[in-house]
Design a protein around this motif. Structure first.
Motif, PDB file in Angstrom:
ATOM      1  N   HIS A 213       0.843  -1.195   0.000  1.00 32.46           N
ATOM      2  CA  HIS A 213       0.000   0.000   0.000  1.00 32.46           C
ATOM      3  C   HIS A 213       0.877   1.242   0.000  1.00 32.46           C
ATOM      4  O   HIS A 213       1.946   1.281   0.618  1.00 32.46           O
ATOM      5  CB  HIS A 213      -0.916   0.008   1.222  1.00 32.46           C
ATOM      6  N   PHE A 214       0.425   2.272  -0.701  1.00 31.77           N
ATOM      7  CA  PHE A 214       1.177   3.518  -0.833  1.00 31.77           C
ATOM      8  C   PHE A 214       0.358   4.642  -0.222  1.00 31.77           C
ATOM      9  O   PHE A 214      -0.794   4.866  -0.611  1.00 31.77           O
ATOM     10  CB  PHE A 214       1.464   3.808  -2.312  1.00 31.77           C
TER      11      PHE A 214
ATOM     12  N   ALA B 254       0.023   8.295  -0.219  1.00 31.59           N
ATOM     13  CA  ALA B 254       0.490   9.426  -1.011  1.00 31.59           C
ATOM     14  C   ALA B 254       0.740  10.665  -0.155  1.00 31.59           C
ATOM     15  O   ALA B 254       1.716  11.392  -0.350  1.00 31.59           O
ATOM     16  CB  ALA B 254      -0.525   9.743  -2.107  1.00 31.59           C
TER      17      ALA B 254
ATOM     18  N   PHE C 230      -5.293   0.969  -8.437  1.00 25.28           N
ATOM     19  CA  PHE C 230      -4.417   2.086  -8.062  1.00 25.28           C
ATOM     20  C   PHE C 230      -5.007   2.861  -6.887  1.00 25.28           C
ATOM     21  O   PHE C 230      -4.303   3.188  -5.915  1.00 25.28           O
ATOM     22  CB  PHE C 230      -4.223   3.022  -9.258  1.00 25.28           C
TER      23      PHE C 230
ATOM     24  N   HIS D  30      -4.755   1.254  -3.505  1.00 25.77           N
ATOM     25  CA  HIS D  30      -3.404   1.238  -2.933  1.00 25.77           C
ATOM     26  C   HIS D  30      -2.858   2.634  -2.693  1.00 25.77           C
ATOM     27  O   HIS D  30      -1.642   2.807  -2.581  1.00 25.77           O
ATOM     28  CB  HIS D  30      -2.474   0.447  -3.847  1.00 25.77           C
TER      29      HIS D  30
ATOM     30  N   LEU E 107      -2.926   5.414  -4.565  1.00 22.89           N
ATOM     31  CA  LEU E 107      -2.482   6.212  -5.704  1.00 22.89           C
ATOM     32  C   LEU E 107      -3.685   6.879  -6.358  1.00 22.89           C
ATOM     33  O   LEU E 107      -4.715   6.231  -6.582  1.00 22.89           O
ATOM     34  CB  LEU E 107      -1.769   5.339  -6.739  1.00 22.89           C
TER      35      LEU E 107
ATOM     36  N   VAL F  26       0.509  -2.574 -10.518  1.00 27.05           N
ATOM     37  CA  VAL F  26       0.388  -1.791  -9.288  1.00 27.05           C
ATOM     38  C   VAL F  26       1.736  -1.680  -8.589  1.00 27.05           C
ATOM     39  O   VAL F  26       2.119  -0.604  -8.110  1.00 27.05           O
ATOM     40  CB  VAL F  26      -0.671  -2.422  -8.368  1.00 27.05           C
ATOM     41  N   GLU F  27       2.478  -2.771  -8.527  1.00 23.31           N
ATOM     42  CA  GLU F  27       3.781  -2.731  -7.878  1.00 23.31           C
ATOM     43  C   GLU F  27       4.738  -1.784  -8.589  1.00 23.31           C
ATOM     44  O   GLU F  27       5.497  -1.041  -7.944  1.00 23.31           O
ATOM     45  CB  GLU F  27       4.373  -4.140  -7.826  1.00 23.31           C
TER      46      GLU F  27
ATOM     47  N   CYS G 195       3.916   0.887 -10.390  1.00 22.52           N
ATOM     48  CA  CYS G 195       3.492   2.274 -10.146  1.00 22.52           C
ATOM     49  C   CYS G 195       3.796   2.710  -8.721  1.00 22.52           C
ATOM     50  O   CYS G 195       4.212   3.852  -8.482  1.00 22.52           O
ATOM     51  CB  CYS G 195       2.003   2.417 -10.451  1.00 22.52           C
ATOM     52  N   VAL G 196       3.603   1.819  -7.740  1.00 20.62           N
ATOM     53  CA  VAL G 196       3.924   2.157  -6.352  1.00 20.62           C
ATOM     54  C   VAL G 196       5.424   2.390  -6.202  1.00 20.62           C
ATOM     55  O   VAL G 196       5.864   3.350  -5.539  1.00 20.62           O
ATOM     56  CB  VAL G 196       3.432   1.044  -5.411  1.00 20.62           C
TER      57      VAL G 196
ATOM     58  N   ARG H  94       7.141   5.993  -5.107  1.00 22.95           N
ATOM     59  CA  ARG H  94       8.055   6.129  -3.970  1.00 22.95           C
ATOM     60  C   ARG H  94       9.414   6.680  -4.404  1.00 22.95           C
ATOM     61  O   ARG H  94      10.022   7.480  -3.697  1.00 22.95           O
ATOM     62  CB  ARG H  94       8.221   4.777  -3.293  1.00 22.95           C
TER      63      ARG H  94
END
Length: 671
Positions: free
Chosen positions: A501-502, A504, A534, A537, A539, A625-626, A628-629, A633
């Motif tokens: 999970h990101f 933001a 997205f 998570h 984003l 997703v991984e 983009c996360v 970061r």
């Protein structure tokens, strides 16, 4: 003199188009021959099959004795003697109970006559009264006809000329040999079958390894690994299944015997033994024994309480054994579908009578396991096995074609109990949409079907909007059912983890991911799923169709401040020119942004393109997703993404590396 060359057959006639029909006809003929052989050879096959099943039951005990250093031959002989003793004891118990009930029947004669009289008063008595009233009415309607019938009967009795003469038939007294044959034939036949079964079982147990090697040589010499795995798997799982079933049936028989004895039903031991034996017949075996016990309890009991308690005893025992004990020992299923069990019981009882009814489940189970490992017999697993006929992805696509998103949502809720949302989208939705994409390329999907597919899939995605991308219920690894092997997903074993999970706000990344769908008919749907993941998570994500980024309208797009661009298309595997041109234009206009291409098939042609080397490629939603996360970061740490830059482009101005991208959503001028 040179001999004439032999004429060759034209290559076009090597494989005639009728070959599949001939193979189907040969398969049908083979099936008919096998069924006829089973029917007419039952006198030979039944003892052999019983011996094989007995060897499965006794094999664990033989292995235990061999581990105790008793030796192979003594272990086999001792195990067979124990089995023979058990069978003899059961037969003696059944005979003693039958003899006791036969001797006690005069004691129950009064109760039986009373019950029969009560039933006759409520049924036959009322019928007789109704018939009497009907006869009286008929007499009133036609008295003249009744008078004619009476006179005709008087005339027939007055003339004794045509009266029949009584005839008596006396059979000669049987000889001693005939008497012996009459009384011994019912006993000799079971003893003969038992002797054959024991002898064959002894030789099977003594030469298990040699018989296994011979069968492998006969059927699986070309693939020793598969043949060995199939035989070991079948022997181990069938042996354990039979032992577990035998233990459960014995327990049920003991409970029924004790319960009937407490209730006061005569012959409690007999009905307990019959229940244990008939329980090998699935679904109906217990209730066949229950019917016999209930009828007997209703006949001999002073009232109806004994019958009611007997029904309750069988019902509770069957529910506990079938729904609690059996799933604990060998899973929730024997590996056979309920329909297959019923059909198998009908078929084997027609072929082999009552013995076939008892052996129907073990024999069909052997056929299903054989179908798991032999390609030509796979239809047996499909017809009789309990595994789904369609994979989850195929079922997903089939539900889309049928415009039934409700059932697809039910399937999704079931699968999400063992996997995360991203795993469901990758393993089920993505694979199902890829099947749909192939059908679209083949031209077999009509416009109406394509519309239904998109509408139903959008309904499913919307229905999963509130589901978090986490594993809802991860169960520990458990042993699969005793009869059949299962995959990790079928057994509830979860190994996957959802993407990280990101946050933001906490990590200082405020720009959104720009998701651009390809121009394929299913690309908007795939991009919608990606946008949903997205946002789950942490984003931000914005969806844009391909038309806004086409060659004629690309100049109206403002990509200022865009740091993450994700292009999603099912066409990535074919590497069409429009997709390569789109990626090239994005590199030229947004050189500092991280560019990610989604749903690329591994080893596809697009991965070798020069433009792809400047981007990240993802083959699944989880990888998308991984990626983009990870890019978000990296950008929140460095301030700007340096990956994906064209080496020929000028370096950014000083301080650009520490400047964070402003929260600007792409502006489409003129849109």
């Amino acid at each position: 003199m040179t001999p004439n060359p032999v004429p060759r057959r034209p290559a076009s006639k090597v494989l005639p188009p009728e070959a599949p029909g001939i193979r189907a006809l040969l398969s049908l003929v083979t099936g008919v021959v096998v069924i006829c052989a089973l029917y007419f050879g039952r006198a030979v096959l039944i003892p052999i099959i019983l011996a094989v099943l007995l060897s499965f039951l006794v094999a664990p005990f033989v292995d235990l004795l061999r581990r105790l250093k008793l030796g192979q031959v003594p272990s086999v002989i001792l195990a067979v003697l124990v089995a023979l003793s058990v069978l003899t004891a059961v037969g003696a118990l059944i005979g003693a109970q039958v003899a006791q009930l036969a001797g006690d029947l005069p004691r129950y004669q009064v109760a039986v006559e009373r019950k029969i009289s009560a039933v006759q008063e409520k049924t036959v008595g009322r019928a007789d009264a109704f018939l009497g009233k009907a006869a009286t009415a008929l007499k009133r309607i036609s008295p003249s006809r009744q008078e004619e019938i009476r006179k005709s009967q008087e005339n027939q009795t007055a003339s004794p000329i045509d009266a029949p003469m009584p005839v008596e038939v006396h059979e000669p007294s049987p000889s001693p040999v005939e008497l012996a044959q009459r009384f011994l034939s019912p006993v000799i036949s079971p003893l003969e079958t038992t002797g054959i079964v024991l002898v064959v079982a002894i030789f099977i147990l003594l030469q298990r390894e040699d018989l296994r090697d011979r069968l492998i040589r006969l059927f699986g010499s070309r693939d020793l690994h598969r043949a060995t795995t199939a035989m070991d798997e079948a022997a181990r799982r069938l042996s354990r299944y039979f032992l577990a079933q035998l233990g459960i049936n014995m327990g049920v028989g003991i409970v029924i015997s004790i319960g009937l004895a407490i209730i006061g039903v005569p012959g409690a031991l007999l009905f307990g033994v019959l229940t244990g034996l008939l329980r090998f017949v699935p679904y109906v075996g217990t209730w066949i024994a229950a019917l016999l016990a209930v009828v007997f309890a209703a006949a001999v009991g002073p009232g109806w309480a004994m019958m009611i308690w007997t029904i309750a005893l069988f019902g509770v025992t069957d529910v506990v054994a079938g729904q609690v004990v059996e799933p604990m020992l060998y899973g929730h299923s024997t590996g056979l579908s309920p329909f297959a069990v019923i059909v198998a019981a009908i078929f084997w009882s027609w072929i082999w009578g009552p013995i076939g009814l008892v052996l129907s489940t073990p024999l069909t189970l052997c056929l299903v396991i054989l179908g798991r490992h032999v390609d030509r017999l796979e239809f047996l697993d499909v017809l009789f096995g309990d595994r789904p006929a369609l994979t989850p992805a195929e079922n997903f696509y089939q539900r889309l074609l049928a415009n039934d998103p409700d059932e697809a949502l039910v399937q999704a809720e079931t699968l999400l109990k063992e996997r995360s949302l991203s795993a469901y989208y990758d393993e089920v939705a993505l694979e199902g949409l890829r099947i749909a994409h192939q059908d679209v390329l083949r031209g077999v999907v009509t416009a109406d079907q394509l519309k239904r597919i998109n509408e139903s899939a959008m309904d499913i995605v919307e229905g999963l909007e509130e589901v978090e991308d986490v594993v809802m219920a991860a169960r520990p690894e458990e042993e699969p059912p005793a009869s059949l092997e299962m995959s990790d997903s079928e057994a509830g074993i979860v190994h996957e983890t959802p993407p990280a999970h990101f946050d933001a706000v906490k990590e200082g990344h405020t720009s959104s991911v720009l998701c651009i769908a390809g121009r394929g008919v299913l690309d908007d749907l795939a991009a919608t799923i990606a946008v949903q993941l997205f946002r789950k998570h942490g984003l931000g994500a914005d969806l844009a169709p391909y038309e806004r980024f086409s060659r004629t309208r690309f100049d109206d797009v403002d990509l200022t401040g865009v740091s993450l661009i994700c292009v999603i298309s099912f066409d990535a595997a074919e590497s069409p020119p429009y997709l390569r041109n789109l990626l090239r234009r994005l590199h030229q206009r947004a050189g500092t942004a991280d560019l990610i291409v989604g749903l690329v098939v591994p080893d596809s042609a697009l991965e070798g393109e020069a433009v792809i080397r400047k981007t990240s490629a993802a083959t699944s939603f989880k990888e998308l997703v991984e990626a983009c996360v990870a890019a978000a970061r990296r950008q929140s740490t460095d301030g700007v993404s340096w990956e994906g830059l064209n080496p020929e482009d000028p370096e950014p101005a000083a301080g650009a590396a520490n400047a964070k991208a402003p929260p600007v959503v792409p502006v489409l001028r003129g849109a």
